[in-house]
Design a protein around this motif. Structure first.
Motif, PDB file in Angstrom:
ATOM      1  N   LEU A  56     -19.602 -43.344  36.784  1.00 51.89           N
ATOM      2  CA  LEU A  56     -21.064 -43.110  36.097  1.00 51.89           C
ATOM      3  C   LEU A  56     -21.223 -41.497  35.830  1.00 51.89           C
ATOM      4  CD1 LEU A  56     -23.620 -45.232  38.520  1.00 51.89           C
ATOM      5  CD2 LEU A  56     -22.969 -46.006  36.043  1.00 51.89           C
ATOM      6  N   LEU A  57     -20.049 -41.255  35.170  1.00 56.64           N
ATOM      7  CA  LEU A  57     -20.203 -39.914  34.935  1.00 56.64           C
ATOM      8  C   LEU A  57     -20.278 -39.149  34.165  1.00 56.64           C
ATOM      9  CD1 LEU A  57     -16.026 -38.832  36.129  1.00 56.64           C
ATOM     10  CD2 LEU A  57     -18.101 -38.694  37.646  1.00 56.64           C
ATOM     11  N   GLY A  88     -16.626 -47.711  22.874  1.00 57.20           N
ATOM     12  CA  GLY A  88     -16.400 -48.883  22.008  1.00 57.20           C
ATOM     13  C   GLY A  88     -17.018 -49.919  22.492  1.00 57.20           C
ATOM     14  N   GLN A 124     -15.816 -38.629  26.890  1.00 54.02           N
ATOM     15  CA  GLN A 124     -15.236 -40.038  27.764  1.00 54.02           C
ATOM     16  C   GLN A 124     -15.300 -41.414  26.093  1.00 54.02           C
ATOM     17  OE1 GLN A 124     -13.477 -43.061  28.538  1.00 54.02           O
ATOM     18  NE2 GLN A 124     -14.490 -42.529  30.619  1.00 54.02           N
ATOM     19  N   TYR A 136     -20.600 -61.335  24.251  1.00 52.78           N
ATOM     20  CA  TYR A 136     -19.726 -60.034  25.403  1.00 52.78           C
ATOM     21  C   TYR A 136     -20.086 -60.174  26.541  1.00 52.78           C
ATOM     22  CZ  TYR A 136     -17.126 -56.013  27.304  1.00 52.78           C
ATOM     23  OH  TYR A 136     -16.625 -54.918  27.777  1.00 52.78           O
TER      24      TYR A 136
HETATM   25  C1  LIG Z   1     -17.951 -55.385  32.981  1.00 48.57           C
HETATM   26  C2  LIG Z   1     -17.926 -54.461  32.257  1.00 48.57           C
HETATM   27  C3  LIG Z   1     -18.007 -53.927  30.559  1.00 48.57           C
HETATM   28  C4  LIG Z   1     -17.785 -53.030  30.101  1.00 48.57           C
HETATM   29  N1  LIG Z   1     -17.648 -52.557  28.516  1.00 48.57           N
HETATM   30  C5  LIG Z   1     -17.184 -51.324  27.941  1.00 48.57           C
HETATM   31  C6  LIG Z   1     -17.747 -51.136  27.002  1.00 48.57           C
HETATM   32  O1  LIG Z   1     -17.835 -52.281  25.940  1.00 48.57           O
HETATM   33  N2  LIG Z   1     -17.255 -50.053  25.738  1.00 48.57           N
HETATM   34  C7  LIG Z   1     -16.697 -49.299  27.131  1.00 48.57           C
HETATM   35  O2  LIG Z   1     -16.328 -48.262  26.506  1.00 48.57           O
HETATM   36  N3  LIG Z   1     -16.962 -49.332  27.882  1.00 48.57           N
HETATM   37  C8  LIG Z   1     -17.416 -50.428  28.820  1.00 48.57           C
HETATM   38  N4  LIG Z   1     -16.946 -50.538  29.962  1.00 48.57           N
HETATM   39  C9  LIG Z   1     -16.566 -49.694  30.708  1.00 48.57           C
HETATM   40  C10 LIG Z   1     -17.411 -48.571  31.239  1.00 48.57           C
HETATM   41  O3  LIG Z   1     -18.811 -48.041  30.379  1.00 48.57           O
HETATM   42  C11 LIG Z   1     -16.768 -46.559  31.277  1.00 48.57           C
HETATM   43  O4  LIG Z   1     -16.711 -46.265  29.878  1.00 48.57           O
HETATM   44  C12 LIG Z   1     -16.513 -46.300  32.787  1.00 48.57           C
HETATM   45  O5  LIG Z   1     -17.282 -47.137  33.814  1.00 48.57           O
HETATM   46  C13 LIG Z   1     -16.194 -44.643  32.108  1.00 48.57           C
HETATM   47  O6  LIG Z   1     -17.753 -43.909  31.964  1.00 48.57           O
HETATM   48  P1  LIG Z   1     -17.315 -42.513  32.741  1.00 48.57           P
HETATM   49  O7  LIG Z   1     -16.676 -41.888  32.067  1.00 48.57           O
HETATM   50  O8  LIG Z   1     -19.159 -41.967  32.048  1.00 48.57           O
HETATM   51  O9  LIG Z   1     -17.816 -42.202  34.174  1.00 48.57           O
HETATM   52  C14 LIG Z   1     -17.467 -51.519  30.761  1.00 48.57           C
HETATM   53  C15 LIG Z   1     -16.793 -51.473  32.307  1.00 48.57           C
HETATM   54  C16 LIG Z   1     -17.274 -52.442  32.495  1.00 48.57           C
HETATM   55  C17 LIG Z   1     -17.016 -53.205  34.397  1.00 48.57           C
END
Ligand SMILES: Cc1cc2nc3c(=O)[nH]c(=O)nc-3n(C[C@H](O)[C@H](O)[C@H](O)COP(=O)(O)O)c2cc1C
Length: 176
Positions: A67-68, A42, A39, A118
């Motif tokens: 939440l993988l 960023g 994943q 943020y």
């Molecule tokens: C409100 C919100 C804010 C997020 N902010 C970020 C972020 O700053 N950076 C990032 O890489 N992903 C961000 N995400 C995405 C998640 O953290 C994550 O990348 C996504 O759930 C996939 O994760 P997984 O493949 O481990 O399930 C955000 C998601 C949400 C709902």
């Protein structure tokens, strides 16, 4: 030794500076049935914090509810981090063991990792205990530049164009 040619497990100033300049990295985890899962993570430059020379941490969000990565780490804490710096043709890989700390258990840590500008609410901290790292050679990395990097490089040109336009306007008005 976990990485070829490595044997290093303490981050030096070189790695710490490099990580502080990154605005993203790839996180590899191991699924329950052994599949590699990658994943992208960023955020603002430096969102992955260097806690000390063997510990990194960042704030995690609920995301897509799958939440993988979090689930994978729950059964196997081994993770791989991969950083790219296209502009300077550098890449760094890190092997670590991840510890997930619920924000309610350590609000001070989560606050330290959070970007106040943020709006999204972080839920947990990913704390990464570095076990090994290694740099790769720059060969085959095509230089690419972010908008911010291009803007920095363009600034001198833009200033020069503005100065020339101003001179041109002065000449035009004195000729008229
Ligand atoms: C409100 C919100 C804010 C997020 N902010 C970020 C972020 O700053 N950076 C990032 O890489 N992903 C961000 N995400 C995405 C998640 O953290 C994550 O990348 C996504 O759930 C996939 O994760 P997984 O493949 O481990 O399930 C955000 C998601 C949400 C709902």
């Amino acid at each position: 030794m976990l990485l070829a040619d490595s044997g290093e497990d303490r981050l030096s100033a070189r790695e710490i500076d490099f990580i502080a300049q990154r605005d993203g990295f790839y996180l590899g985890t191991v699924s329950e049935d052994g599949w590699p899962y990658v994943q992208y993570r960023g955020g603002p430059t430096g969102f992955l914090k260097v806690i000390d020379d063997a510990t990194l941490a960042y704030a995690d969000f609920r995301g897509n509810m799958q939440l993988l990565s979090t689930g994978n780490i729950g059964h196997d804490d081994r993770v791989s981090l991969f950083f790219m710096d296209y502009a300077h043709r550098r890449r760094l890989k890190i092997l670590a063991r991840a510890e997930i700390i619920d924000g309610r258990d350590d609000p001070a840590l989560l606050k330290r990792l959070s970007d106040p500008s943020y709006a999204a609410k972080p839920e947990r901290a990913f704390v990464l205990h570095v076990e090994a790292f290694d740099w790769n050679c720059p060969q085959h990395i095509t230089p690419r530049f972010t908008e911010a990097e291009i803007a920095t490089r363009e600034r001198a040109l833009r200033d020069r164009i503005a100065a020339l336009e101003s001179q041109l306007n002065q000449l035009a008005s004195s000729a008229g």
